[in-house]
Design a protein around this motif. Sequence first.
Motif, PDB file in Angstrom:
ATOM      1  N   ALA A 164       0.872  -1.325  -0.107  1.00 14.57           N
ATOM      2  CA  ALA A 164      -0.144   0.183  -0.045  1.00 14.57           C
ATOM      3  C   ALA A 164       0.805   1.307  -0.075  1.00 14.57           C
ATOM      4  O   ALA A 164       1.942   1.353   0.649  1.00 14.57           O
ATOM      5  CB  ALA A 164      -0.849   0.063   1.201  1.00 14.57           C
ATOM      6  N   GLY A 166       0.015   1.508  -3.257  1.00 16.77           N
ATOM      7  CA  GLY A 166       0.071   0.931  -4.584  1.00 16.77           C
ATOM      8  C   GLY A 166       0.672   1.291  -5.579  1.00 16.77           C
ATOM      9  O   GLY A 166       0.344   0.724  -6.935  1.00 16.77           O
ATOM     10  N   ASP A 185      -0.509  -5.700   2.713  1.00 12.68           N
ATOM     11  CA  ASP A 185       0.091  -4.813   3.611  1.00 12.68           C
ATOM     12  C   ASP A 185      -0.481  -4.798   4.806  1.00 12.68           C
ATOM     13  O   ASP A 185      -1.618  -5.139   5.054  1.00 12.68           O
ATOM     14  CB  ASP A 185      -0.109  -3.249   3.004  1.00 12.68           C
ATOM     15  CG  ASP A 185       0.571  -2.259   3.429  1.00 12.68           C
ATOM     16  OD1 ASP A 185       1.477  -1.622   3.070  1.00 12.68           O
ATOM     17  OD2 ASP A 185       0.202  -1.847   4.736  1.00 12.68           O
ATOM     18  N   ARG A 190      -4.468   1.172   5.013  1.00 11.52           N
ATOM     19  CA  ARG A 190      -3.809   1.438   3.887  1.00 11.52           C
ATOM     20  C   ARG A 190      -3.954   0.180   2.699  1.00 11.52           C
ATOM     21  O   ARG A 190      -3.900   0.533   1.555  1.00 11.52           O
ATOM     22  CB  ARG A 190      -2.399   1.354   4.202  1.00 11.52           C
ATOM     23  CG  ARG A 190      -1.657   2.583   4.921  1.00 11.52           C
ATOM     24  CD  ARG A 190      -0.621   2.628   5.451  1.00 11.52           C
ATOM     25  NE  ARG A 190       0.405   2.662   4.307  1.00 11.52           N
ATOM     26  CZ  ARG A 190       1.011   3.609   3.815  1.00 11.52           C
ATOM     27  NH1 ARG A 190       0.601   4.973   4.185  1.00 11.52           N
ATOM     28  NH2 ARG A 190       1.886   3.491   2.648  1.00 11.52           N
ATOM     29  N   ASP A 218       0.595  -9.353   8.641  1.00 15.71           N
ATOM     30  CA  ASP A 218       1.837  -9.189   8.772  1.00 15.71           C
ATOM     31  C   ASP A 218       2.789  -9.839   7.910  1.00 15.71           C
ATOM     32  O   ASP A 218       2.927 -10.945   7.864  1.00 15.71           O
ATOM     33  CB  ASP A 218       2.389  -9.494  10.322  1.00 15.71           C
ATOM     34  CG  ASP A 218       3.734  -8.908  10.909  1.00 15.71           C
ATOM     35  OD1 ASP A 218       4.555  -8.890   9.820  1.00 15.71           O
ATOM     36  OD2 ASP A 218       3.951  -8.880  11.890  1.00 15.71           O
ATOM     37  N   GLY A 219       3.542  -9.163   6.997  1.00 15.46           N
ATOM     38  CA  GLY A 219       4.433  -9.597   5.991  1.00 15.46           C
ATOM     39  C   GLY A 219       5.496 -10.654   6.618  1.00 15.46           C
ATOM     40  O   GLY A 219       5.702 -11.522   5.891  1.00 15.46           O
ATOM     41  N   ASP A 236       9.170  -3.731  -0.256  1.00 16.38           N
ATOM     42  CA  ASP A 236       9.475  -2.161  -0.257  1.00 16.38           C
ATOM     43  C   ASP A 236       8.904  -1.684   1.271  1.00 16.38           C
ATOM     44  O   ASP A 236       7.735  -1.438   1.574  1.00 16.38           O
ATOM     45  CB  ASP A 236       8.297  -1.628  -1.259  1.00 16.38           C
ATOM     46  CG  ASP A 236       8.551  -0.173  -1.349  1.00 16.38           C
ATOM     47  OD1 ASP A 236       9.596   0.354  -1.102  1.00 16.38           O
ATOM     48  OD2 ASP A 236       7.462   0.576  -1.533  1.00 16.38           O
TER      49      ASP A 236
HETATM   50  C1  LIG Z   1       6.905   2.403   1.719  1.00 17.77           C
HETATM   51  S1  LIG Z   1       5.402   1.728   2.058  1.00 17.77           S
HETATM   52  C2  LIG Z   1       5.165   0.763   0.731  1.00 17.77           C
HETATM   53  C3  LIG Z   1       4.690   1.622  -0.250  1.00 17.77           C
HETATM   54  C4  LIG Z   1       4.098   0.888  -1.681  1.00 17.77           C
HETATM   55  N1  LIG Z   1       4.727  -0.481  -2.146  1.00 17.77           N
HETATM   56  C5  LIG Z   1       4.034   1.717  -2.630  1.00 17.77           C
HETATM   57  O1  LIG Z   1       4.748   1.563  -3.748  1.00 17.77           O
HETATM   58  O2  LIG Z   1       3.021   2.470  -3.034  1.00 17.77           O
HETATM   59  C6  LIG Z   1       5.506   0.534   3.433  1.00 17.77           C
HETATM   60  C7  LIG Z   1       4.491  -0.163   3.981  1.00 17.77           C
HETATM   61  O3  LIG Z   1       4.515  -1.115   4.694  1.00 17.77           O
HETATM   62  C8  LIG Z   1       3.367  -1.331   5.439  1.00 17.77           C
HETATM   63  N2  LIG Z   1       3.957  -2.276   6.512  1.00 17.77           N
HETATM   64  C9  LIG Z   1       4.496  -2.048   7.871  1.00 17.77           C
HETATM   65  N3  LIG Z   1       4.763  -3.092   8.551  1.00 17.77           N
HETATM   66  C10 LIG Z   1       4.561  -4.119   7.814  1.00 17.77           C
HETATM   67  C11 LIG Z   1       4.471  -5.491   8.227  1.00 17.77           C
HETATM   68  N4  LIG Z   1       4.832  -6.082   9.121  1.00 17.77           N
HETATM   69  N5  LIG Z   1       4.163  -6.631   7.055  1.00 17.77           N
HETATM   70  C12 LIG Z   1       3.374  -5.728   5.936  1.00 17.77           C
HETATM   71  N6  LIG Z   1       3.368  -4.577   5.776  1.00 17.77           N
HETATM   72  C13 LIG Z   1       3.950  -3.498   6.700  1.00 17.77           C
HETATM   73  C14 LIG Z   1       2.939  -0.123   5.951  1.00 17.77           C
HETATM   74  O4  LIG Z   1       1.619  -0.180   6.311  1.00 17.77           O
HETATM   75  C15 LIG Z   1       3.226   0.553   4.324  1.00 17.77           C
HETATM   76  O5  LIG Z   1       2.178   0.647   3.799  1.00 17.77           O
END
Ligand SMILES: C[S@@+](CC[C@H](N)C(=O)[O-])C[C@H]1O[C@@H](n2cnc3c(N)ncnc32)[C@H](O)[C@@H]1O
Lengths: 365, 265
Positions: A164, A166, A185, A190, A218-219, A236
């Motif tokens: 997110a 996206g 995400d 988000r 959770d990723g 990312d």
């Molecule tokens: C840099 S942003 C991603 C931007 C996206 N890739 C884009 O290009 O639009 C990082 C994202 O990681 C998510 N995030 C934080 N902790 C996370 C976790 N444990 N697992 C998965 N996602 C996570 C956040 O909610 C945030 O939306």
Amino acid sequence: TKWAATRPTFPATELALHNFDTSYSIQLRDLWPSIRVAMLSEQKYGALINSFSSAPNVITELEAQGCKDFISIDCTRNEVHQSSLDSMTSHRDSAELDPAALQPSMSPDIKCLVFPKGDISRFNPARPDSSGILGYYLLDAASVLPVLALDVQPGHTVLDLCAAPGGKTLALLQTHSVNHLWANDLSGSRTMRLRRTLQSYLPKEFLEENKIHITSTDGRQLGMTEEKSFERVLVDVPCTTDRHSAMVEENNIFKRSRTKERQKLPLLQTQLLLAGIQATRGGGNIVYSTCSLSQLQNECVVQQAISLAQQELGITVQVQDLRWFAQCFSDTFHFAPQLSVGELVLPHLCANFGPIYMCKLQRMN
Amino acid sequence: GEPHQVNPSHGGQVTHRPGNQLSLCSLLEMGFSETQAKEMHEGATKSRGKHVPSVMTALLLLGLNPSSILKIMQKCPEVYSLKGADLQQRIDHLRKMGLVEGSLQRMISHYPKIMLLPVKRVNMVSRLLREKCLFTIHQVTEILRDSPEVLEEDLAQLEYKFQYAYFRMGVRQPEMVKAKLFRLPLSELRCRHCFLERRGLYQTPDKKGQTLILNPALKDVLCVSEETYLTQVAMATAEEFHVFRKLMAREQEEKGREDEYSSDE
Ligand SMILES: C[S@@+](CC[C@H](N)C(=O)[O-])C[C@H]1O[C@@H](n2cnc3c(N)ncnc32)[C@H](O)[C@@H]1O
């Protein structure tokens, strides 16, 4: 209480800047002032062309305003010659380099238009076509680079671990090679934004075809549950979002109340990258990316994850050289010189994109 | 359908008029060469000044030589239309403001427009500099001498420029005088300052007047060419500064529009 009352309260943007001044003036030395002034001035965008839109003349209209697709232009102008690659490898310790990694290849069919160097024109908001699908998505043009570096090929199954809102997911889908895309995400709100983004940019039928799987978990857990499932994984991660933190007070990670969270970022980032590595099939690629300049969140996380993958999971990963890639796009972006691993786009007033760090890895077993 | 001007080559025919008209002869008597006299005469006729001889007298009394007077008139033909008595009063007033011989002449030659400004205007600006910006009388004199442009500036704008240097940059009056602050337009001051600030090379002092870094002296920022400023102070390229200038102009324009909206409410 007397303490609290007299203690000066600094805006988080100021705390962020102070933190950057301290660490980046050492890390980046005399490059830092130019990066600093760029980060504190209006950033440039790119228009990621949405090939799913049937809005007519999107590209010609943008070109009439003076924009150009930096990907096709840079790639044809800066053809990478084997000789220059040879000379590059001889400069750096190439012991851990896979010769195959030097075969330049990147995700196809992505178009991203930008205004030329030094041009500060802005894009108009994208217009929808007859079925409401928008013609382009505005993003930091440098954030397309990790997607290009991922080198998605036809039939690939792809995981976008932190997807997110996206922007990169959308870029991944432009390749039309993705067989199946899993966009995840952690944040529910988000993930909703991601869903809305995709709805504005993809035809309904496409979304219904079960080609895209959207989850909100959770990723870090997907490494175990989806072990060896993907040819390509984009990691990312959440980071200190340097440009945002220096400029915007709201939702700022340098607020005192978020100190712990900020300090734990490198750990979280390492765990997410490890999960990404685990979810990759043997021979598959991972791209790790951040929008921070921080060594601690970039090179250190990559190196830490590589050694943990080996020690704790028995997975060997190799860093893929991206110097050919940086060289290819050097007319559009300012790349940091000589990082230990990965490539870093430095903000610069004449090409005010980034910061974007990316490092490409290959899972060997 | 105004009557057309007299052909300068036949100018001699209309010069022998009594009273306040200027004659070629009298110009020659004042020490102008023939070509200078012709040019002066042409200019005087064009601008239809009624008291040119008394203006000439006042300028000659200042000790200016014919060729510098000619240059002044070429730069600022409006001077032809002044009254000698007004001009004399303005010159006397500038003397009273502390502009001594030498610098007075230099100032008038360099910036003849000052002769067009009424005494009231000069007083208003000097009062603002003294009362609102707390410059000393001596400093005001120096400011007028170094940057007479200041007299033409919008008063609110002038005060704002002072406040910008004082509060935003933390500069005190003596340093402002030394840096010839008022020579520069506010936009240029802001550009050079903000560029340094965003590069991390300039800080607004805190309440105690302290900064974490050593700010460059204002005169090193303002009194140098752009090239020197970039290579010696900002350590940046001309391309960067060029783009920054464009960005700042847009930022200010948009900020101005925002302020307009908010004050409308
Ligand atoms: C840099 S942003 C991603 C931007 C996206 N890739 C884009 O290009 O639009 C990082 C994202 O990681 C998510 N995030 C934080 N902790 C996370 C976790 N444990 N697992 C998965 N996602 C996570 C956040 O909610 C945030 O939306």
